[in-house]
Design a protein around this motif. Structure first.
Motif, PDB file in Angstrom:
ATOM      1  N   UNK A 336      25.299  28.295  60.910  1.00 52.31           N
ATOM      2  CA  UNK A 336      24.352  29.207  60.280  1.00 52.31           C
ATOM      3  C   UNK A 336      24.002  30.334  61.230  1.00 52.31           C
ATOM      4  N   UNK A 337      23.739  31.520  60.671  1.00 58.27           N
ATOM      5  CA  UNK A 337      23.275  32.594  61.562  1.00 58.27           C
ATOM      6  C   UNK A 337      21.923  32.192  62.136  1.00 58.27           C
ATOM      7  N   UNK A 338      21.707  32.459  63.411  1.00 55.36           N
ATOM      8  CA  UNK A 338      20.415  32.129  63.999  1.00 55.36           C
ATOM      9  C   UNK A 338      19.543  33.359  64.014  1.00 55.36           C
ATOM     10  N   UNK A 339      18.252  33.160  63.843  1.00 55.75           N
ATOM     11  CA  UNK A 339      17.376  34.320  63.906  1.00 55.75           C
ATOM     12  C   UNK A 339      16.595  34.240  65.193  1.00 55.75           C
ATOM     13  N   UNK A 340      16.652  35.320  65.942  1.00 51.24           N
ATOM     14  CA  UNK A 340      15.964  35.340  67.214  1.00 51.24           C
ATOM     15  C   UNK A 340      14.482  35.584  66.950  1.00 51.24           C
ATOM     16  N   UNK A 341      13.626  34.748  67.532  1.00 51.72           N
ATOM     17  CA  UNK A 341      12.184  35.008  67.414  1.00 51.72           C
ATOM     18  C   UNK A 341      11.747  35.875  68.574  1.00 51.72           C
ATOM     19  N   UNK A 342      11.460  37.143  68.296  1.00 47.23           N
ATOM     20  CA  UNK A 342      11.138  38.060  69.388  1.00 47.23           C
ATOM     21  C   UNK A 342       9.852  37.637  70.090  1.00 47.23           C
ATOM     22  N   UNK A 343       9.730  38.139  71.314  1.00 49.15           N
ATOM     23  CA  UNK A 343       8.591  37.772  72.134  1.00 49.15           C
ATOM     24  C   UNK A 343       7.274  38.259  71.559  1.00 49.15           C
ATOM     25  N   UNK A 344       6.276  37.370  71.521  1.00 46.66           N
ATOM     26  CA  UNK A 344       4.921  37.787  71.166  1.00 46.66           C
ATOM     27  C   UNK A 344       4.015  37.287  72.277  1.00 46.66           C
TER      28      UNK A 344
END
Length: 891
Positions: A336-344
């Motif tokens: 599956x394509x992975x979704x990067x969780x951007x930095x918060x």
């Protein structure tokens, strides 16, 4: 009337030849067919030939005729606006004449064609279509009626909105009552079409349907036990949607509906059972759920539990009898394509680490993600999960007797479903389960070595749902045995088990944090060994487990022997991967966590990693510029490469602090950041603001020359609609102000009004509120004259949002700012002084000089109002607040 169009025999033969060739499996033949079709599209009457083959050429076989219609459908999609009038009229006429073709395949193809023309905005330009189709419903000929209904169902699906608008003079007022008449038709296919048509208008609460809601519901009840499964499925689907939009109309019949849905959830046809099972999921979200279901739990629970067993077809699809497959390479389509969780950037709270507002990671989709994605097993498990959250421990009354039998059942399929049940209720029934866990957890740890791979994999997941409890007990009792067994499963010979174990271990790491430190060598041994063992898909999950480990144990990872184990395999992968490879995402995320944890220990690896990240950003920006200037010549870049690279640079800056200075000096990262901060894509801006804040802390001398360019951009990004962008921009402004000191003065006006507006907005997420308060405090600390006049507009939400965060540097500088502003504008705090007192009392041990500031303000206020007024004022304080202020500040 113009004379009827006739095909030219030679042209017709040519097209038939093409249609035959296009059914060939050979790809080069396929390609030449595509090219010839494109060429033929130059001729205006090409489409006449296609419709002719579909509707008139009865001598040809049906697949060829249908294919001709589907090619025509694609032409309509692509070029309809260029069809000459004669051609489009000919096509429309032929469609309506042949909607009742005796072949179901041809009827369906004509229906698809009609819908495609209708959805090209042609419902307005084909005023005769709907009346004609509705008229054909009354035909004595079954084929005509079924064909017309098939077309109407597709139109209702594709054009529901326009059907319910004034543009067409509201045809639904006629159509919906008409459809309802057909609920009682003798043909099951037609009954099914009729319900499907009406179902399109439930969720949008279409007026024409709402007027007939009662006859609609009565008709549904009449069809409840229809012998045709497609009809039962549509009845269930209708009831599930009505539950969402017209609960009021169902409530009087609720007892019967629940009884009915219980039966349907056990329907022989799995598609019906699945539609019915959605009912429990939807009902659980309604406030009446408890009241409606409490009398039915003893029937419902066994039905859901029974639905949680793997079906035979599932087991075949999952290759449930293949135990060892670790050596078989993965099928690339399955990844599956992975979704990067951007930095918060977030604040730490009392009691634990960083709180995550969207912690949806351990939802119920963690098992068997490759089969037909949504099925009865998953739906039943999800329903049990939400019902456990509604009924809490009351559910256990009905569940525990079943569970005992399931968990110790000799048949593996039954035992497996019991373990899934246990995991599904973990969140809702945790309190009630606690007395049984001392016996259950060891049993589950034993199940981790079951001989069936599917039992081992579900056990990993269920144990991860109880990780919080395991970690709360003395470590030798459960944590150590669980961890030992889970690590063995990470090295299982079955890929599905490896995957489940890796995910479960990541959850355990998050819960256990530094409890894992004593076992680090043992854990790293396993994870590093898995590197050499894993196929492609599981490697990506392994990166996540390593990154989470680094986040959980932090600087404890910074020991030479650990670095020696962990870094070589990571760097080896890093060198293998090309810049275009999407596997870089999880690897960069993992390295970002590792760099932050290792701090100085990462130094030897820092330079090549830093260089490559800067290159990735530069490459992506260059590609984006090319694409913008010549979109037909170039492809749009995948900006995730740039986002992940920016985040890893943040990790390096955070982990290495000042030592990153010379790398920044030798690169053009600030110029690149300036472009990223203005990117159209919010996630790019979000990550670039995080990096700006981290570089500001690490080496401000390089950031300072750019501040005049950066500040206006930060100001325009204080838009709370994009929460994470706004949050990171706010945090960066606060970090910059600490470094700038009084030189921040020219920039205050660019940001202060937006910040005050955000802190006063209702429903602002906690993280954003806290960062906004800290930044306002910091701005006030460096430029009190500019900020203090607005004190009264933000002091109350400022105090309430900071009372719950831990003592730390950010909180310290923010409170110094508030105290400085109060000394400049004491009147600004008078009305809300009780909130200030409460915020001061939230400090556990402030630094001495900050405590003095608090002391002066509290005593100043008390002296100002006098002993008597102060007593009246402080009598409103809750007891704990009164005591704290008396103990620490003597007021």
């Amino acid at each position: 009337m113009e004379c009827e169009w006739k095909p030219d025999e030679q042209g017709l033969q040519q097209i038939l030849q093409l249609l035959k060739e296009s059914q060939s499996p050979d790809t080069s033949t396929q390609r030449s067919v595509q090219q010839r079709l494109e060429q033929l599209n130059q001729y205006p009457d090409f489409n006449n030939y296609l419709i002719f083959v579909l509707t008139k050429l009865k001598s040809e076989d049906e697949p060829t005729r249908s294919l001709s219609g589907l090619i025509l459908k694609n032409n309509v999609k692509a070029h309809y606006q260029n069809f000459p009038n004669g051609v489009s009229d000919f096509i429309k006429g032929e469609c309506l004449q042949n909607i009742g073709d005796s072949s179901p395949l041809i009827r369906a193809t004509v229906g698809i064609l009609i819908t495609t023309i209708a959805s090209k905005g042609e419902l307005q330009n084909w005023p005769g279509l709907l009346p004609k189709l509705c008229l054909l419903l009354d035909s004595e000929d079954y084929n005509t009626c079924e064909g017309a209904f098939g077309a109407l169902q597709k139109i209702c699906e594709d054009s529901a909105e326009i059907l319910d608008s004034d543009i067409l003079d509201r045809p639904l007022n006629i159509m919906i009552p008409k459809f309802l008449q057909f609920f009682k038709h003798s043909s099951p296919k037609i009954r099914s079409h009729a319900i499907a048509c009406v179902n399109q208008f439930i969720i949008s609460r279409t007026q024409a349907l709402m007027l007939h809601i009662d006859p609609f519901i009565e008709n549904l009840f009449a069809l409840a036990t229809d012998e045709e499964s497609e009809v039962r499925k549509n009845v269930c689907r209708a009831l599930v949607m009505l539950l969402e939009v017209r609960l009021d109309r169902l409530l009087p019949h609720m007892h019967n509906i629940v009884e009915y849905m219980l039966l349907r959830t056990q329907d022989q046809d799995e598609n019906v059972a699945l539609e019915a099972c959605e009912f429990w999921l939807t009902l659980a979200e309604q406030p009446v759920c408890k009241e409606v279901l409490c009398g039915h739990l003893s029937q419902l629970i066994p039905v859901l539990v029974n639905g949680m067993k793997y079906s035979e077809i599932d087991i075949i699809l999952l290759k449930g009898d293949t135990e060892e497959d670790e050596a078989i390479p993965d099928n690339e389509q399955d990844i599956r394509p992975r979704f990067h969780r951007s930095r918060t950037v977030a604040q730490q709270h009392e009691g634990d680490g960083i709180e995550d507002e969207d912690d949806e990671d351990d939802e119920l989709d963690d098992d068997d993600d490759t089969i037909s994605d949504w099925n009865l097993r998953k739906c039943s498990a999800a329903a049990l999960d939400v019902l456990a959250n509604v009924f809490r421990d009351d559910l256990l009354l009905h569940l525990l007797p079943l569970l005992k039998e399931l968990l110790f059942h000799p048949e593996w399929v039954v035992k497996e479903s019991g373990i899934l049940v246990l995991g599904a209720i973990a969140e809702g029934c945790m309190q009630g389960m606690i007395p049984y866990l001392p016996e259950l957890i060891p049993h589950l740890v034993q199940c981790l070595s079951d001989k069936k791979a599917l039992v081992r994999s579900i056990t990993c997941w269920t144990l991860s749902r109880y990780a919080h409890w395991v970690v709360s007990q003395p470590p030798d009792t459960y944590l150590k045995p669980l961890m030992t067994e889970l690590l063995k499963r990470i090295l299982d010979s079955n890929k599905r088990v490896q995957e489940a174990a890796c995910s479960a271990f990541a959850t355990l790491e998050e819960e256990a944090c530094t409890e894992l430190v004593p076992y680090l060598a043992f854990i790293l041994d396993t994870l590093v060994f898995a590197f050499s063992k894993y196929q492609h898909k599981n490697l990506l999950i392994l990166y996540d487990a390593i990154g989470t480990l680094a986040d959980s144990v932090g600087h404890h990872l910074n020991k030479p022997e650990y670095i020696q184990m962990l870094m070589p395999p990571l760097i080896q992968k890093w060198n293998q991967l090309k810049d275009e490879d999407k596997d870089l995402f999880p690897l960069l995320e993992c390295l970002s966590s590792v760099a932050t944890a290792l701090q100085s220990g990462f130094l030897p690896y820092c330079e090549p990693v830093y260089q490559r990240c800067v290159n990735l950003v530069q490459k992506t920006l260059a590609q984006a510029m090319l694409y913008q200037s010549q979109p037909d010549q170039y492809e749009a870049p995948d900006k995730d490469f740039m986002i992940v690279a920016l985040d890893l640079l943040s990790g390096l800056a955070e982990g290495l602090g000042g030592t990153i200075e010379e790398l920044v000096a030798r690169s053009n990262i600030l110029t690149l950041m300036y472009q990223c901060m203005q990117d159209k894509m919010p996630e790019v801006r979000q990550s670039s603001f995080a990096l700006l804040g981290d570089l500001t802390k690490a080496c401000f001398q390089h950031v300072k020359p750019c501040i005049a360019d950066f500040m206006p951009i930060l100001g325009t990004n204080l838009n709370p609609e994009l929460i994470s962008v706004c949050n990171n921009a706010t945090w960066a402004i606060g970090e910059i102000s600490i470094q700038m000191g009084s030189e921040m003065q020219p920039y205050i006006a660019m940001v202060l009004h937006q910040l005050v507006e955000i802190i006063n907005r209702p429903n602002t997420p906690k993280t954003l509120l806290e960062n906004t308060a800290i930044t306002i405090g910091r701005l006030g600390y460096v430029c009190p004259q500019e900020v203090a006049p607005m004190l009264q507009q933000f002091i109350r939400p400022w105090c309430t949002s900071l009372r719950n965060i831990r003592d730390n540097e950010e909180k310290d500088s923010a409170f110094r700012g508030i105290c400085t502003m109060i000394s400049v504008n004491p009147g600004g705090v008078v009305q809300d002084f009780i909130f200030f007192c409460d915020a001061v009392a939230s400090w556990v041990n402030p630094k001495d000089d900050l405590r003095d500031m608090f002391y002066k303000i509290l005593h100043g206020f008390k002296n100002q109002v006098g002993e008597e007024n102060w007593r009246r004022f402080s009598d409103q304080f809750p007891m704990p607040l009164k005591e704290r202020l008396a103990t620490f500040y003597g007021v």
